[in-house]
Design a protein around this motif. Structure first.
Motif, PDB file in Angstrom:
ATOM      1  N   LEU A   4       0.847  -1.194   0.000  1.00 46.17           N
ATOM      2  CA  LEU A   4       0.000   0.000   0.000  1.00 46.17           C
ATOM      3  C   LEU A   4       0.879   1.239   0.000  1.00 46.17           C
ATOM      4  O   LEU A   4       1.699   1.430   0.899  1.00 46.17           O
ATOM      5  N   ILE A  35      -5.811  -1.994   5.430  1.00 46.71           N
ATOM      6  CA  ILE A  35      -4.733  -2.974   5.596  1.00 46.71           C
ATOM      7  C   ILE A  35      -5.289  -4.326   6.014  1.00 46.71           C
ATOM      8  O   ILE A  35      -4.856  -5.381   5.519  1.00 46.71           O
ATOM      9  N   GLU A  36      -6.270  -4.304   6.897  1.00 41.69           N
ATOM     10  CA  GLU A  36      -6.870  -5.565   7.352  1.00 41.69           C
ATOM     11  C   GLU A  36      -7.744  -6.192   6.267  1.00 41.69           C
ATOM     12  O   GLU A  36      -7.657  -7.402   6.008  1.00 41.69           O
ATOM     13  N   VAL A  40      -2.856  -6.384   3.415  1.00 42.99           N
ATOM     14  CA  VAL A  40      -1.648  -5.684   2.960  1.00 42.99           C
ATOM     15  C   VAL A  40      -0.431  -6.211   3.710  1.00 42.99           C
ATOM     16  O   VAL A  40      -0.449  -6.365   4.939  1.00 42.99           O
ATOM     17  N   LEU A  43       3.398  -1.473   4.073  1.00 39.29           N
ATOM     18  CA  LEU A  43       2.883  -0.108   3.954  1.00 39.29           C
ATOM     19  C   LEU A  43       4.041   0.838   3.652  1.00 39.29           C
ATOM     20  O   LEU A  43       5.070   0.810   4.341  1.00 39.29           O
ATOM     21  N   LEU A  70      -0.974  -0.061  13.633  1.00 36.83           N
ATOM     22  CA  LEU A  70      -0.474  -0.682  12.409  1.00 36.83           C
ATOM     23  C   LEU A  70       0.314  -1.949  12.731  1.00 36.83           C
ATOM     24  O   LEU A  70       0.184  -2.974  12.048  1.00 36.83           O
ATOM     25  N   THR A  73      -1.677  -5.029  13.236  1.00 32.34           N
ATOM     26  CA  THR A  73      -2.207  -5.698  12.044  1.00 32.34           C
ATOM     27  C   THR A  73      -1.204  -6.682  11.454  1.00 32.34           C
ATOM     28  O   THR A  73      -1.567  -7.509  10.616  1.00 32.34           O
ATOM     29  N   VAL A  75       1.323  -5.653   9.567  1.00 31.41           N
ATOM     30  CA  VAL A  75       1.908  -5.053   8.375  1.00 31.41           C
ATOM     31  C   VAL A  75       3.317  -4.551   8.688  1.00 31.41           C
ATOM     32  O   VAL A  75       3.612  -4.109   9.802  1.00 31.41           O
TER      33      VAL A  75
END
Length: 388
Positions: A4, A35-36, A40, A43, A70, A73, A75
């Motif tokens: 992303l 993102i969820e 993803v 980032l 973040l 998640t 990522v």
């Protein structure tokens, strides 16, 4: 692998003195949700995390909370510094943060130090170019020419040399992605960006990035495509009325063994719109057609022949979030033969000088009551001079 591309968060920025922290928190909610929902993996943030080199306490706290959310998640992140950021402050603790999946690239020394992510039968090497102020980095990059293109070219030479070595040594394809905070040729700017330099020395040719799998650009606030593999994500929310027509969001990239595949726009429409209104004040206050702007940030241009008294207060009665008010009379008679200076020189009394100034600035002549007040003030000033 899904990546992303975002940039230009400008945390802590205000909008014509109105706080945007609420809108920025809303953006973070949408970012985490994307993102969820899209699973993803990585980032990217291509500069201007903050709006100021010395960000406010609220902005720092928002960024801190965002990083925690973040990280939850799963990522991984690559973040560079922009021209609004303090590279030193943003890059604090970068070596330690890499263990948590956050790769900060804010130093020239780290130009050829990619964050490497393993895919299924391929690797992605992500290189982060922080904003390169020519006067500050020219010597370390052995650049003698002025402007941004020479320092960006020198930085990319280091990136290409490292990428070539990795590609030659690897047993799987290695795709190179570069983040850069620049004004690339062909990009369309907006009113909310700070100029990188004066006299056109900031424009970087798009061809500088054409041989990378993807170039994630930052600085310009409109999401735009300069090539399939060269794009600006734009700012996640609007920061000027010139962005009223922008579609805000990010780019979602698909990478595989053969390189860059689909690039899809992710939209994050703001809950509070920007509206630009133009017309006579009575029409704006009564016409049903303008009802949809009552909950928006508004920039209003009045076209009445004379500037209406108490215009801002009256307009905010219907449009509470009117932030900018302009006056451009459509049918006001202008004297093409006399400039304001010439009319001022023709004034025969202090009262006429004051009346002419008020008319010029306010676009409405003095009323009878106002003229009496001006006469009274001038008489008082004259009297005080005599007594002195």
């Amino acid at each position: 692998m899904r990546i992303l591309h975002t940039s230009d968060w400008h945390l802590g920025r205000s909008f014509h003195q109105a706080s945007l922290l609420g809108a920025q928190r809303e953006f973070v909610d949408r970012l985490v949700g994307t993102i969820e929902a899209e699973a993803v993996d990585v980032l990217l943030v291509s500069g201007d995390v903050y709006d100021r080199a010395l960000p406010s306490v609220d902005a720092v706290k928002l960024f801190d909370d965002t990083l925690v959310r973040l990280r939850d998640t799963g990522v991984r992140m690559v973040i560079t510094s922009g021209n609004h950021d303090s590279a030193l402050r943003l890059g604090f603790g970068s070596a330690l943060l890499e263990h948590a999946g956050l790769h900060l690239r804010t130093r020239v020394a780290d130009l050829a130090k990619p964050a490497v992510f393993a895919g299924d039968g391929f690797e992605v090497a992500v290189y982060g170019l922080p904003y390169l102020e020519p006067r500050m980095v020219a010597e370390s990059l052995s650049v003698t020419e002025p402007g941004h293109p020479p320092v960006v070219a020198a930085a990319l030479e280091r990136v290409r040399a490292d990428l070539a070595e990795r590609q030659e040594a690897a047993s799987v394809p290695v795709h190179g992605i570069v983040l850069a905070h620049v004004f690339a040729a062909g990009g369309a700017g907006s009113d909310s960006e700070r100029e990188l330099s004066i006299g056109g020395l900031e424009i970087v040719p798009t061809s500088f990035f054409s041989d990378f799998a993807y170039a994630a650009l930052g600085h310009l606030h409109g999401r735009q495509t300069l090539g399939h593999n060269v794009r600006y994500s734009g700012s996640p929310i609007p920061y000027s009325f010139s962005e009223a027509g922008h579609s805000k969001g990010a780019w979602l990239l698909e990478l595989g063994p053969k390189g860059l595949g689909e690039v899809r726009g992710i939209d994050w429409p703001a809950s509070k719109e920007l509206r630009i209104l133009r017309g006579k004040i009575d029409e704006l206050l009564t016409e049903p057609a303008y009802a949809s702007a009552q909950d928006a940030w508004c920039q209003i241009t009045l076209t009445d022949t004379h500037r209406p008294a108490g215009a801002m207060e009256r307009l905010r009665g219907r449009f509470p979030d009117t932030l900018v008010l302009n006056f451009e009379p459509e049918d006001r008679a202008e004297d093409p033969h006399h400039s304001y200076a010439q009319r001022l020189a023709a004034a025969t009394s202090p009262v006429q000088v004051c009346a002419g100034f008020v008319d010029h600035v306010r676009m409405r002549p003095l009323s009878e009551v106002e003229e009496e007040l001006v006469v009274s003030v001038l008489d008082q000033v004259k009297s005080e001079k005599v007594q002195a």
